[in-house]
Design a protein around this motif. Structure first.
Motif, PDB file in Angstrom:
ATOM      1  N   ARG A   9      -0.373 -10.239  68.355  1.00 50.91           N
ATOM      2  CA  ARG A   9      -1.505  -9.851  69.201  1.00 50.91           C
ATOM      3  C   ARG A   9      -2.764  -9.640  68.351  1.00 50.91           C
ATOM      4  O   ARG A   9      -3.869 -10.047  68.736  1.00 50.91           O
ATOM      5  CB  ARG A   9      -1.172  -8.574  69.970  1.00 50.91           C
ATOM      6  N   ALA A  13      -6.325 -11.728  68.490  1.00 46.61           N
ATOM      7  CA  ALA A  13      -7.641 -11.102  68.622  1.00 46.61           C
ATOM      8  C   ALA A  13      -8.586 -11.568  67.518  1.00 46.61           C
ATOM      9  O   ALA A  13      -9.783 -11.796  67.759  1.00 46.61           O
ATOM     10  CB  ALA A  13      -7.497  -9.590  68.608  1.00 46.61           C
ATOM     11  N   TYR A  16      -9.430 -15.397  68.506  1.00 46.05           N
ATOM     12  CA  TYR A  16     -10.136 -15.698  69.747  1.00 46.05           C
ATOM     13  C   TYR A  16     -11.115 -14.608  70.202  1.00 46.05           C
ATOM     14  O   TYR A  16     -11.803 -14.785  71.209  1.00 46.05           O
ATOM     15  CB  TYR A  16      -9.124 -15.963  70.868  1.00 46.05           C
ATOM     16  N   GLY A  17     -11.168 -13.491  69.480  1.00 45.79           N
ATOM     17  CA  GLY A  17     -12.172 -12.486  69.774  1.00 45.79           C
ATOM     18  C   GLY A  17     -11.860 -11.574  70.944  1.00 45.79           C
ATOM     19  O   GLY A  17     -12.741 -10.859  71.428  1.00 45.79           O
ATOM     20  N   ARG A  18     -10.617 -11.551  71.403  1.00 46.50           N
ATOM     21  CA  ARG A  18     -10.223 -10.639  72.483  1.00 46.50           C
ATOM     22  C   ARG A  18      -8.706 -10.502  72.453  1.00 46.50           C
ATOM     23  O   ARG A  18      -8.011 -11.264  71.777  1.00 46.50           O
ATOM     24  CB  ARG A  18     -10.670 -11.170  73.840  1.00 46.50           C
ATOM     25  N   SER A  19      -8.184  -9.564  73.205  1.00 45.09           N
ATOM     26  CA  SER A  19      -6.748  -9.327  73.225  1.00 45.09           C
ATOM     27  C   SER A  19      -6.063 -10.299  74.179  1.00 45.09           C
ATOM     28  O   SER A  19      -6.660 -10.730  75.171  1.00 45.09           O
ATOM     29  CB  SER A  19      -6.457  -7.893  73.671  1.00 45.09           C
ATOM     30  N   ALA A  21      -3.635 -11.540  77.200  1.00 35.85           N
ATOM     31  CA  ALA A  21      -3.332 -10.955  78.507  1.00 35.85           C
ATOM     32  C   ALA A  21      -1.851 -11.021  78.833  1.00 35.85           C
ATOM     33  O   ALA A  21      -1.376 -10.305  79.725  1.00 35.85           O
ATOM     34  CB  ALA A  21      -4.123 -11.689  79.587  1.00 35.85           C
ATOM     35  N   ALA A  58      -4.341 -15.813  76.815  1.00 34.13           N
ATOM     36  CA  ALA A  58      -5.358 -15.158  77.650  1.00 34.13           C
ATOM     37  C   ALA A  58      -6.188 -16.237  78.329  1.00 34.13           C
ATOM     38  O   ALA A  58      -6.318 -17.355  77.807  1.00 34.13           O
ATOM     39  CB  ALA A  58      -6.268 -14.258  76.805  1.00 34.13           C
TER      40      ALA A  58
END
Length: 387
Positions: A9, A13, A16-19, A21, A58
């Protein structure tokens, strides 16, 4: 299955700059018996194993699927959902491209997403790393689009098989994808590859252990040897007037050979397949009766046939089998998977598993001058979400 995905995880992040889903897993497999029978409409008896491909994902932007793998650093891939999905570079992503194309061909509206894979299934080790990647891809793409469960299990397995045929160039049977999708913890899967019928066979006796020994000889089923044997089987069936070798028995093969209807290689391939189908049926009977001595004998018969008639073993696999069979408490051993390298399996009394494992490792190192990793495995659950 409890599984810690925090490192993956975190890597997602960072990439891709985000957590992420969602997260899914798809296991590799070990085939207990029934080798090279699936593309001959026969029976197979695999288990799903703990080693798996995990994918975190995500929703993404636009109409693109971005793919990355921990095992393939710097070899990211992009699929344009609005264009024709074709094979390309990097090659590892062709398995994923084939799955995406198959889902789209079913009329499913896929959504843009980002996916990061991580796998501990040895690549080229005969434990179905490709099938686990295909199934994990399918679950991630379906999950991202809100379509989880939209494709029935056996249909999903066939879709992933077609992806491997069309996008990776491997004319594999259905076994690898089927067990990854449909495996159940504590069970082997008896799969009838002619009609897709399945039966879950208990394989959870704590008094026996299944060891997997990795020769670390990497095989490549796209190099021609696998396809050649498949063609020889189909040629033999056609000459015998059968739709597949499932419809042929041993006396028919022997008679055709004596009459000169089959060439030498076709006789050997057909003899293996016909015998292996029968061994697989007998193996289920042995497992259900907890007759591990009988099951072990069938394993050895399978290995000898694969070595002598199908010619897909190698010196390292033969050595592992010989080393294992010399140990107390070992019921049987055989190569597993397509062959030309990869892994062998050993069924052994639980109390003697450590000693057998050590003997195989030490004997292999003495003979070949390199390591042979050995691990114990159990029948694990099939593919699904994590957490």
């Amino acid at each position: 299955m409890n599984e810690t995905l925090e490192p993956l995880r975190k890597r997602f992040a960072e990439l891709y700059g985000r957590s992420p889903a969602g997260a899914v897993r798809a296991p590799g497999r070990v085939n207990l018996i029934g080798e090279h029978t699936d593309y001959n409409d026969g029976f197979v008896l695999p288990i799903a194993i703990e080693k798996r491909t995990a994918a975190v994902y995500a929703p993404g932007a636009g109409r693109r699927v971005r793919l990355a793998s921990v095992q393939q650093p710097g070899q990211d891939a992009v699929i344009d959902l609005d264009g024709r999905i074709v094979k390309g570079e990097p090659k590892w992503a062709n398995y994923c491209r084939g799955v995406a194309a198959g889902l789209a061909a079913r009329g499913l509206k896929l959504a843009a997403c980002d996916v990061l894979f991580d796998s501990d299934v040895p690549i080229g080790g005969g434990l179905s790393s490709s099938a686990s990647l295909e199934v994990a891809t399918a679950l991630a793409l379906l999950g991202s689009a809100g379509l989880a469960g939209a494709v029935p299990p056996y249909e999903l397995a066939k879709l992933c098989q077609k992806a491997e045929h069309d996008y990776a160039g491997t004319p594999c049977g259905i076994m690898d994808q089927a067990i990854s999708v449909m495996g159940q913890a504590g069970h082997a899967l008896l799969l009838d590859c002619r009609d897709g019928a399945v039966r879950q066979v208990p394989f959870d006796d704590p008094d026996v252990v299944l060891l997997v020994a990795d020769t670390q000889v990497k095989h490549d089923l796209t190099d021609g040897g696998y396809a050649a044997r498949r063609a020889q089987c189909h040629s033999a069936a056609a000459k015998l007037g059968a739709a597949s070798l499932r419809e042929v028995d041993g006396p028919a093969v022997a008679a055709a050979g004596a009459a000169g209807k089959l060439d030498a290689k076709e006789i050997m391939r057909a003899r293996h397949v016909v015998g292996e189908i029968e061994r697989t049926v007998q193996s289920v009977e042995a497992l259900e009766a907890h007759d591990y001595a009988r099951f072990g004998g069938l394993m050895v018969g399978s290995h000898e046939s694969l070595r002598d008639d199908y010619e897909v073993s190698c010196e390292e696999l033969d050595a592992i089998v010989d080393l294992a069979l010399g140990q107390r408490g070992v019921f049987g051993a055989r190569m597993t998977g397509g062959g030309f390298g990869g892994c062998a399996i050993v069924l052994v009394e639980a109390a003697r598993a450590d000693a057998a494992s050590q003997a195989v490792r030490e004997g292999f190192a003495k003979r070949f001058g390199r390591r042979c990793p050995v691990f114990a495995t159990h029948a694990a659950a099939g593919a699904g979400p994590i957490g």
